[in-house]
Design a protein around this motif. Structure first.
Motif, PDB file in Angstrom:
ATOM      1  N   TYR A 201       0.868  -1.174   0.000  1.00 42.45           N
ATOM      2  CA  TYR A 201       0.000   0.000   0.000  1.00 42.45           C
ATOM      3  C   TYR A 201       0.897   1.214   0.000  1.00 42.45           C
ATOM      4  CZ  TYR A 201      -3.981   3.041   0.627  1.00 42.45           C
ATOM      5  OH  TYR A 201      -4.939   4.015   0.420  1.00 42.45           O
ATOM      6  N   SER A 202       1.040   1.760  -1.187  1.00 39.81           N
ATOM      7  CA  SER A 202       2.000   2.834  -1.404  1.00 39.81           C
ATOM      8  C   SER A 202       1.526   3.685  -2.571  1.00 39.81           C
ATOM      9  CB  SER A 202       3.380   2.249  -1.718  1.00 39.81           C
ATOM     10  OG  SER A 202       3.382   1.660  -3.016  1.00 39.81           O
ATOM     11  N   LEU A 203       2.313   4.678  -2.937  1.00 46.64           N
ATOM     12  CA  LEU A 203       1.994   5.480  -4.120  1.00 46.64           C
ATOM     13  C   LEU A 203       2.024   4.646  -5.397  1.00 46.64           C
ATOM     14  CD1 LEU A 203       4.040   8.753  -3.447  1.00 46.64           C
ATOM     15  CD2 LEU A 203       1.591   8.391  -3.098  1.00 46.64           C
ATOM     16  N   LEU A 204       2.665   3.473  -5.352  1.00 44.21           N
ATOM     17  CA  LEU A 204       2.797   2.631  -6.542  1.00 44.21           C
ATOM     18  C   LEU A 204       1.918   1.394  -6.509  1.00 44.21           C
ATOM     19  CD1 LEU A 204       6.674   2.792  -6.989  1.00 44.21           C
ATOM     20  CD2 LEU A 204       4.930   4.125  -8.191  1.00 44.21           C
ATOM     21  N   ASP A 205       1.276   1.110  -5.401  1.00 47.99           N
ATOM     22  CA  ASP A 205       0.489  -0.126  -5.263  1.00 47.99           C
ATOM     23  C   ASP A 205      -0.660   0.124  -4.299  1.00 47.99           C
ATOM     24  OD1 ASP A 205      -0.546  -2.676  -4.709  1.00 47.99           O
ATOM     25  OD2 ASP A 205       1.414  -3.635  -4.860  1.00 47.99           O
ATOM     26  N   GLN A 206      -1.869   0.037  -4.807  1.00 50.53           N
ATOM     27  CA  GLN A 206      -3.049   0.212  -3.954  1.00 50.53           C
ATOM     28  C   GLN A 206      -3.927  -1.038  -3.974  1.00 50.53           C
ATOM     29  OE1 GLN A 206      -2.813   2.866  -6.685  1.00 50.53           O
ATOM     30  NE2 GLN A 206      -1.048   3.460  -5.422  1.00 50.53           N
ATOM     31  N   SER A 207      -3.295  -2.198  -4.160  1.00 44.94           N
ATOM     32  CA  SER A 207      -4.037  -3.447  -4.313  1.00 44.94           C
ATOM     33  C   SER A 207      -4.906  -3.829  -3.116  1.00 44.94           C
ATOM     34  CB  SER A 207      -3.070  -4.595  -4.647  1.00 44.94           C
ATOM     35  OG  SER A 207      -1.994  -4.663  -3.741  1.00 44.94           O
ATOM     36  N   ALA A 277       5.146   9.784  -0.034  1.00 51.87           N
ATOM     37  CA  ALA A 277       5.166   8.333   0.128  1.00 51.87           C
ATOM     38  C   ALA A 277       4.795   7.918   1.545  1.00 51.87           C
ATOM     39  CB  ALA A 277       6.543   7.792  -0.235  1.00 51.87           C
ATOM     40  N   LEU A 278       5.240   8.646   2.556  1.00 51.76           N
ATOM     41  CA  LEU A 278       4.931   8.293   3.935  1.00 51.76           C
ATOM     42  C   LEU A 278       3.523   8.711   4.343  1.00 51.76           C
ATOM     43  CD1 LEU A 278       8.210   9.033   5.958  1.00 51.76           C
ATOM     44  CD2 LEU A 278       7.375   6.845   5.091  1.00 51.76           C
ATOM     45  N   GLN A 279       3.069   9.854   3.837  1.00 49.16           N
ATOM     46  CA  GLN A 279       1.776  10.365   4.280  1.00 49.16           C
ATOM     47  C   GLN A 279       0.597   9.687   3.593  1.00 49.16           C
ATOM     48  OE1 GLN A 279       1.318  14.650   4.640  1.00 49.16           O
ATOM     49  NE2 GLN A 279       3.514  14.909   5.004  1.00 49.16           N
ATOM     50  N   PHE A 280       0.774   9.223   2.360  1.00 50.67           N
ATOM     51  CA  PHE A 280      -0.355   8.612   1.655  1.00 50.67           C
ATOM     52  C   PHE A 280      -0.964   7.439   2.414  1.00 50.67           C
ATOM     53  CE2 PHE A 280      -1.693   5.161  -1.220  1.00 50.67           C
ATOM     54  CZ  PHE A 280      -2.917   5.700  -1.605  1.00 50.67           C
ATOM     55  N   PRO A 281      -0.193   6.421   2.819  1.00 50.45           N
ATOM     56  CA  PRO A 281      -0.848   5.286   3.487  1.00 50.45           C
ATOM     57  C   PRO A 281      -1.498   5.642   4.811  1.00 50.45           C
ATOM     58  CG  PRO A 281       1.558   5.055   3.544  1.00 50.45           C
ATOM     59  CD  PRO A 281       1.251   6.183   2.620  1.00 50.45           C
ATOM     60  N   LEU A 282      -0.985   6.660   5.493  1.00 49.95           N
ATOM     61  CA  LEU A 282      -1.542   7.034   6.791  1.00 49.95           C
ATOM     62  C   LEU A 282      -2.941   7.633   6.683  1.00 49.95           C
ATOM     63  CD1 LEU A 282       1.646   8.564   8.455  1.00 49.95           C
ATOM     64  CD2 LEU A 282       0.377   6.558   9.273  1.00 49.95           C
ATOM     65  N   ALA A 283      -3.348   8.005   5.476  1.00 45.73           N
ATOM     66  CA  ALA A 283      -4.669   8.606   5.305  1.00 45.73           C
ATOM     67  C   ALA A 283      -5.789   7.574   5.387  1.00 45.73           C
ATOM     68  CB  ALA A 283      -4.749   9.337   3.965  1.00 45.73           C
ATOM     69  N   HIS A 284      -5.454   6.295   5.209  1.00 49.41           N
ATOM     70  CA  HIS A 284      -6.516   5.285   5.248  1.00 49.41           C
ATOM     71  C   HIS A 284      -6.880   4.977   6.697  1.00 49.41           C
ATOM     72  CE1 HIS A 284      -8.988   1.843   4.413  1.00 49.41           C
ATOM     73  NE2 HIS A 284      -8.906   2.116   3.125  1.00 49.41           N
ATOM     74  N   PRO A 285      -8.168   4.917   7.024  1.00 52.07           N
ATOM     75  CA  PRO A 285      -8.566   4.747   8.429  1.00 52.07           C
ATOM     76  C   PRO A 285      -8.171   3.417   9.058  1.00 52.07           C
ATOM     77  CG  PRO A 285     -10.490   4.719   6.964  1.00 52.07           C
ATOM     78  CD  PRO A 285      -9.335   5.181   6.150  1.00 52.07           C
ATOM     79  N   VAL A 286      -7.880   2.373   8.278  1.00 50.46           N
ATOM     80  CA  VAL A 286      -7.462   1.113   8.900  1.00 50.46           C
ATOM     81  C   VAL A 286      -5.963   1.083   9.187  1.00 50.46           C
ATOM     82  CG1 VAL A 286      -9.331  -0.189   7.819  1.00 50.46           C
ATOM     83  CG2 VAL A 286      -7.056  -0.178   6.749  1.00 50.46           C
ATOM     84  N   LEU A 304      10.645  11.984  10.366  1.00 55.57           N
ATOM     85  CA  LEU A 304       9.787  12.877  11.147  1.00 55.57           C
ATOM     86  C   LEU A 304       9.409  14.107  10.341  1.00 55.57           C
ATOM     87  CD1 LEU A 304      11.654  12.577  14.532  1.00 55.57           C
ATOM     88  CD2 LEU A 304       9.254  11.972  14.182  1.00 55.57           C
ATOM     89  N   ALA A 305      10.392  14.672   9.643  1.00 50.48           N
ATOM     90  CA  ALA A 305      10.116  15.863   8.833  1.00 50.48           C
ATOM     91  C   ALA A 305       9.164  15.535   7.694  1.00 50.48           C
ATOM     92  CB  ALA A 305      11.426  16.439   8.290  1.00 50.48           C
ATOM     93  N   MET A 306       9.339  14.364   7.081  1.00 48.35           N
ATOM     94  CA  MET A 306       8.486  13.995   5.957  1.00 48.35           C
ATOM     95  C   MET A 306       7.039  13.762   6.389  1.00 48.35           C
ATOM     96  SD  MET A 306      10.436  14.203   3.312  1.00 48.35           S
ATOM     97  CE  MET A 306      11.150  15.582   4.199  1.00 48.35           C
ATOM     98  N   VAL A 307       6.854  13.167   7.552  1.00 47.57           N
ATOM     99  CA  VAL A 307       5.494  12.925   8.041  1.00 47.57           C
ATOM    100  C   VAL A 307       4.786  14.232   8.360  1.00 47.57           C
ATOM    101  CG1 VAL A 307       4.212  11.993  10.013  1.00 47.57           C
ATOM    102  CG2 VAL A 307       5.858  10.561   8.836  1.00 47.57           C
ATOM    103  N   PRO A 332      -4.650  12.251   2.173  1.00 48.22           N
ATOM    104  CA  PRO A 332      -4.320  13.074   3.348  1.00 48.22           C
ATOM    105  C   PRO A 332      -4.982  14.444   3.271  1.00 48.22           C
ATOM    106  CG  PRO A 332      -2.339  12.031   2.473  1.00 48.22           C
ATOM    107  CD  PRO A 332      -3.429  11.814   1.464  1.00 48.22           C
ATOM    108  N   ALA A 333      -5.468  14.896   4.412  1.00 51.09           N
ATOM    109  CA  ALA A 333      -6.021  16.252   4.490  1.00 51.09           C
ATOM    110  C   ALA A 333      -4.897  17.229   4.780  1.00 51.09           C
ATOM    111  CB  ALA A 333      -7.072  16.328   5.587  1.00 51.09           C
ATOM    112  N   ALA A 334      -5.077  18.467   4.355  1.00 53.40           N
ATOM    113  CA  ALA A 334      -4.082  19.496   4.650  1.00 53.40           C
ATOM    114  C   ALA A 334      -3.950  19.648   6.164  1.00 53.40           C
ATOM    115  CB  ALA A 334      -4.494  20.825   4.018  1.00 53.40           C
ATOM    116  N   GLN A 335      -2.718  19.734   6.647  1.00 50.06           N
ATOM    117  CA  GLN A 335      -2.478  19.853   8.081  1.00 50.06           C
ATOM    118  C   GLN A 335      -2.734  21.278   8.540  1.00 50.06           C
ATOM    119  OE1 GLN A 335       1.306  18.098   9.223  1.00 50.06           O
ATOM    120  NE2 GLN A 335       1.246  16.715   7.486  1.00 50.06           N
TER     121      GLN A 335
END
Length: 336
Positions: A201-207, A277-286, A304-307, A332-335
């Protein structure tokens, strides 16, 4: 699970000397940097350096966390056997440059799981392990042997994991794998608390979006995402001329082209590729946590900076508009 994981966790493969040797001092320094930065979830495995990662993590946390507040996950499914006499321990073995005189062998039996758990406790210097994952079960790792090994796991290893959880020795059990299919197969046979899913589950794979994530949501299974950089290509990119890796090997042409298009959008919107890449998967509620590998304090600071990097919503909208992400993927929503 009765606890929540930190949004950013620590992947401890690097301190097991993955691909290159890391000194004891540097290993302690990176764990200390993570602890000082507020990271409280650490993932390791006996396979990582054949016990070396667990030993180093345990030694560092014994100083930093004597009250054992950190959440620790490790894995079962790989037995540590002595290497052959005369083995050169300075050379890579199974991708690790480890001084430990062992190699890992897959074993999902009941007795192997119980021995693995006890050995991990000793190496980690802990009185308990919070999450126990079954390591690399599935066709991705085992090909035609999967059916036989999976039956051994269901009859033996999974039974042992349930006993450990139900007896209070661990808080949660799950799989630590690189594929979606075995997660769904396992959930058809039994219950899990959490899945560590690497590279899927990444920017390259959402299977997992179509079936696994809805199934996890319905069953109350949480996800930890490893491999958010897909073996490095989403950290290095493809425009810099640096060697890029995808899924543990050279990237195919279509992946290189796709990453290049993502990089172009990042440049247009002033976004770091690693942050996306780090923030995309964190947007999913599971998804509870993302765990990049860390071997140097600078990698802790960077993660830490990227997140925390501000990414405009227009970037994510452009990713969907250019068919680089599916329209049904949570973004991800705007912080604030």
């Amino acid at each position: 699970m009765t606890f929540s994981l930190s949004r950013l966790g620590f992947g401890a493969g690097g301190i097991g000397n993955l691909y290159r040797a890391v000194s004891d001092a540097d290993a302690e320094a990176v764990v200390t940097a993570a602890w000082d930065a507020g990271i409280r979830y650490f993932d390791t495995a006996p396979h990582y350096g054949f016990g070396h990662s667990e030993k180093r993590l345990g030694a560092a946390l014994a100083k930093l966390d004597p009250e054992q507040r950190a959440i620790i996950s490790t894995k079962i499914g790989r037995r540590l056997d002595p290497v052959a006499p005369g083995t050169d321990l300075t050379q890579p073995r199974q991708a690790f440059v480890s001084p430990e005189p062992y190699e890992s062998v897959f074993d999902y039996s009941y007795d192997a799981v119980m021995r693995s758990y006890e050995s991990s406790l000793k190496r980690l210097q802990r009185t308990r392990i919070d999450i126990l994952y079954a390591h690399d079960i599935g066709s991705f790792a085992h090909g035609a042997q999967h059916a036989s090994l999976f039956r051994t796991f269901l009859d033996g290893g999974y039974r042992a994991m349930r006993e450990l959880r139900d007896g209070g020795a661990v808080s949660a059990i799950g799989l630590g794998v690189n594929e979606v299919a075995v997660c769904e197969e396992m959930l058809a046979h039994g219950d899990l608390d959490v899945i560590l899913l690497a590279g899927r589950y990444s920017l390259l794979d959402q299977s997992p979006l179509a079936s696994l994530f809805p199934l996890c949501d319905a069953r109350g299974v949480k996800l930890v995402i490893g491999g958010a950089y897909n073996s490095g290509i989403l950290a290095t990119g493809v425009r810099s001329g640096r060697v890029a890796h995808f899924d543990y090997g050279p990237p195919p042409a279509e992946i290189v082209e796709r990453v290049g298009r993502i990089e172009d959008l990042c440049a247009r919107f002033g976004v770091s590729l690693r942050a996306a890449a780090l923030q995309f998967p964190l947007a999913h509620p599971v998804v509870d946590s993302v765990i990049p590998g860390m071997a140097r304090p600078s990698q802790v600071a960077d993660a830490l900076a990227m997140v925390e990097e501000e990414i405009p919503e227009a970037f994510w909208a452009a990713m969907v508009a250019e068919a680089l992400l599916p329209a049904d993927a949570p973004l991800p929503a705007a912080q604030s």
